[in-house]
Design a protein around this motif. Structure first.
Motif, short mmCIF file in Angstrom:
data_model
loop_
_atom_site.label_atom_id
_atom_site.label_comp_id
_atom_site.label_asym_id
_atom_site.label_seq_id
_atom_site.Cartn_x
_atom_site.Cartn_y
_atom_site.Cartn_z
N SER A 1 -5.43 1.24 -0.68
CA SER A 1 -4.58 2.50 -0.46
C SER A 1 -5.56 3.62 -0.71
O SER A 1 -5.38 4.68 -0.13
CB SER A 1 -3.56 2.44 -1.57
OG SER A 1 -2.51 1.70 -1.29
N VAL B 1 1.97 4.12 5.79
CA VAL B 1 1.18 3.17 5.97
C VAL B 1 1.37 2.01 7.31
O VAL B 1 1.07 2.32 8.59
CB VAL B 1 0.77 1.97 5.04
CG1 VAL B 1 -0.11 0.95 5.31
CG2 VAL B 1 0.38 2.77 3.77
N ALA C 1 -4.09 -3.85 -2.81
CA ALA C 1 -3.62 -2.51 -2.49
C ALA C 1 -3.93 -1.41 -3.08
O ALA C 1 -4.06 -0.28 -2.39
CB ALA C 1 -1.96 -2.94 -2.83
N TYR D 1 -7.41 4.09 2.44
CA TYR D 1 -6.51 4.85 3.41
C TYR D 1 -6.20 6.13 3.31
O TYR D 1 -6.04 6.96 4.09
CB TYR D 1 -5.43 3.61 3.54
CG TYR D 1 -4.37 4.28 4.58
CD1 TYR D 1 -4.65 4.01 6.05
CD2 TYR D 1 -3.13 4.66 4.45
CE1 TYR D 1 -3.86 4.24 7.07
CE2 TYR D 1 -2.25 5.06 5.40
CZ TYR D 1 -2.52 4.89 6.50
OH TYR D 1 -1.57 5.35 7.64
N SER D 2 -5.90 6.55 1.85
CA SER D 2 -5.45 7.60 1.60
C SER D 2 -6.29 8.96 2.05
O SER D 2 -6.08 9.80 2.51
CB SER D 2 -5.18 7.84 -0.06
OG SER D 2 -4.76 9.22 -0.23
N GLY E 1 4.03 4.69 -5.09
CA GLY E 1 2.70 3.88 -5.17
C GLY E 1 2.71 3.02 -6.26
O GLY E 1 1.88 2.16 -6.57
N ALA F 1 1.10 -0.42 -5.60
CA ALA F 1 -0.36 -0.67 -5.39
C ALA F 1 -1.05 0.01 -6.67
O ALA F 1 -2.42 -0.11 -6.96
CB ALA F 1 -0.65 0.47 -4.25
N SER G 1 -3.13 -5.52 2.21
CA SER G 1 -1.88 -5.19 1.14
C SER G 1 -2.28 -6.13 -0.13
O SER G 1 -1.70 -5.70 -1.05
CB SER G 1 -0.81 -5.48 1.92
OG SER G 1 0.45 -5.22 1.16
N VAL H 1 -2.86 8.43 -2.36
CA VAL H 1 -2.85 8.26 -3.90
C VAL H 1 -3.01 9.51 -4.63
O VAL H 1 -3.34 10.57 -4.03
CB VAL H 1 -3.97 7.30 -4.11
CG1 VAL H 1 -3.75 5.99 -3.40
CG2 VAL H 1 -5.45 8.09 -3.72
N ARG I 1 0.82 -1.15 0.12
CA ARG I 1 0.06 0.02 0.02
C ARG I 1 0.89 1.21 0.12
O ARG I 1 1.99 1.21 0.30
CB ARG I 1 -0.83 0.08 1.25
CG ARG I 1 -2.18 -1.14 1.19
CD ARG I 1 -2.72 -1.12 2.33
NE ARG I 1 -1.94 -1.86 3.49
CZ ARG I 1 -2.14 -1.87 4.80
NH1 ARG I 1 -3.63 -1.41 5.04
NH2 ARG I 1 -1.53 -2.45 5.75
N VAL I 2 0.33 2.53 -0.24
CA VAL I 2 0.84 3.71 -0.20
C VAL I 2 -0.05 4.69 0.55
O VAL I 2 -1.30 4.48 0.55
CB VAL I 2 1.10 4.36 -1.70
CG1 VAL I 2 -0.37 4.52 -2.21
CG2 VAL I 2 2.04 5.43 -1.68
#
Length: 365
Positions: A323, A73, A319, A326-327, A40, A43, A316, A19, A15-16
C-alpha cells in the motif's frame, strides 16, 4: 481537488490506495482527502493516523458527496461504478485489457478513468509505475512462500553434523518480479539461476549473483520492456529445454506474463513429474492461467510430491508496504493530473492520454 479513498471490497484485497504518509503530502500540495472509515485497517493503517495526516474520515454513504476524484486499488464493482457521478476522475487497477464490460460501464457513466496498468513505461512516469512497485512485492513474497514450503534450508550450512547443501532455485522471467525474486533468494542463501528469452537481461541477472540459464531460445524486447511473442516452434523448444533442466532445481518461480493475454505455458505436466518430491513451484502468473500446466489459480496443489503454489494477488499478502508503494504511485499521478490540487487534464500529454481508458468524447475530437 477533493479526492475520496474507499475501503476495498474485492475479495481478499487488503491494500488501500492512499496511506497517511501520502495523504499528508497531498494535503500540502493542495488536495483535500476524504477517507472512508476503516479503509486502511486491513493494511495496518488506523483511522487515527489518517486524521493526524489531515484527512477527513467519513462513513461510506457520505464518501462520494462532492468529490472530484476517487482513488482505489481494485476495479470498482457494478454498484460502486454506478455510484460515481459523471465527470469523476477514477484511478485504480481497472483491468482495461480484460474487463471490457467494466470499462464500458464506466464510460457510460461519464467517468474519466485512469488505469494504473496503462501508465506509459517512460522515464517521466517512473514514479507512477504501479505495475513495477507491486511486482517488486510479488517477487519478494514468492520466495518466502517457496522457502516456507520446501523441506530444505535455503543456505548452505556447515555444522558439527556436517555440511547442508543449499537450495537450488530457478527464476523464470527476469522482469521486475523475477529480478526481485532472484535477489531475495540469493539473500536467503540459495544457489540461483535465472532464465529469460531476452538476451539483454543476462547482465542484470548476473549482477545479482545468479547464473544465467541459456536455453538457446531468443526473443526481442518491446518498447514496454516485455518479450515479443515466441513462434510456436520456439515455444516448443523452450518447453522441451525447460523440461530437461527443471528437475535439477528444488524451487522454481515463474513470472512470465503478457498484458491482456493468457500466461504462456512454460512448464508442462511431464516436467513436473520429473521433479524431486518436496520441490516447489510458485507461479506468479496464476492469475492469468499460470506458466505451469498444473497450476490451479488461487490454490496450492500437490502433484507427485511437488507443491504448485497458485496463490493470486501476492501484494495483498504484504499489504502494509504494498500500500505504501502503491500510494506513492497514485499520488504522483494525482499531482500530474492536478498540479497544485487543481484538475487540469492535458490530453496532449503522453501520460494523461496513455493512462486514460474512458476519455470524454469532447477530448477525443
Amino acid at each position: 481537488m477533493r479526492v475520496a479513498v474507499p475501503r476495498e471490497t474485492a475479495p481478499g484485497e487488503r491494500r488501500v490506495a492512499l496511506v497517511p504518509e501520502t495523504v499528508s503530502k497531498l494535503r500540502d500540495a493542495g488536495f483535500e482527502i476524504r477517507v472512508e472509515r476503516g479503509a486502511g485497517a486491513a493494511a495496518g493503517f488506523l483511522d487515527e493516523s489518517y486524521t493526524a495526516a489531515g484527512a477527513d474520515l467519513v462513513d461510506a454513504d457520505a464518501l462520494l458527496d462532492g468529490v472530484a476524484g476517487v482513488v482505489r486499488v481494485a476495479k470498482p464493482s457494478q454498484k460502486e461504478s454506478e455510484a460515481l457521478a459523471p465527470g469523476t476522475v477514477l484511478i485504480g487497477f481497472l483491468q482495461p485489457l480484460t474487463d471490457a464490460e467494466g470499462i464500458s460501464r464506466l464510460r457510460e457513466r461519464g467517468v474519466v478513468a485512469f488505469a494504473m496498468e496503462s501508465i506509459p513505461r517512460i522515464t517521466r512516469a517512473q514514479a507512477m509505475d504501479a505495475l513495477s512497485s507491486q511486482a517488486t512485492v510479488s517477487g519478494y513474497k514468492a520466495v518466502l512462500l517457496a522457502a516456507d514450503r520446501v523441506p530444505k534450508l535455503f543456505p548452505m550450512l556447515m555444522t558439527a553434523a556436517g555440511t547442508i547443501a543449499p537450495v537450488r532455485a530457478l527464476v523464470i522471467g527476469a522482469g521486475v518480479a523475477g529480478l526481485q525474486a532472484i535477489a531475495t533468494a540469493r539473500r536467503l542463501g540459495a544457489v540461483v539461476s535465472g532464465f529469460d528469452v531476452r538476451p539483454a537481461v543476462q547482465e542484470q541477472v548476473e549482477s545479482l549473483g545468479a547464473a544465467f540459464l541459456d536455453l538457446g531460445v531468443r526473443a526481442e524486447e518491446t518498447a514496454g520492456g516485455y518479450a515479443t511473442e515466441l513462434t510456436p516452434a520456439q515455444q516448443e523448444q523452450q518447453q522441451a529445454a525447460l523440461a530437461e533442466r527443471i528437475p535439477d532445481f528444488d524451487v522454481v518461480i515463474t513470472t512470465a506474463a503478457v498484458p491482456g493475454r493468457r500466461a504462456p505455458k512454460l512448464i508442462p505436466a511431464s516436467a513436473v513429474k520429473r521433479m524431486r518430491p518436496g520441490s516447489v513451484i510458485v507461479d506468479l502468473a496464476a492469475e492469468t492461467g499460470g506458466n505451469c500446466e498444473l497450476t490451479v489459480p488461487g490454490e496450492v496443489v500437490e502433484r507427485g510430491g511437488v507443491s504448485i503454489v497458485g496463490t493470486t494477488n501476492l501484494p495483498s499478502l504484504m499489504a502494509y508496504h504494498a500500500s505504501q508503494l502503491y500510494s506513492r504511485n497514485v499520488a504522483a499521478l494525482l499531482q500530474h493530473l492536478a498540479p497544485n490540487g487543481e484538475l487540469a487534464l492535458d490530453w496532449e500529454d503522453e501520460i494523461t492520454a496513455g493512462a486514460c481508458v474512458t476519455r470524454p468524447k469532447e477530448a477525443s475530437a
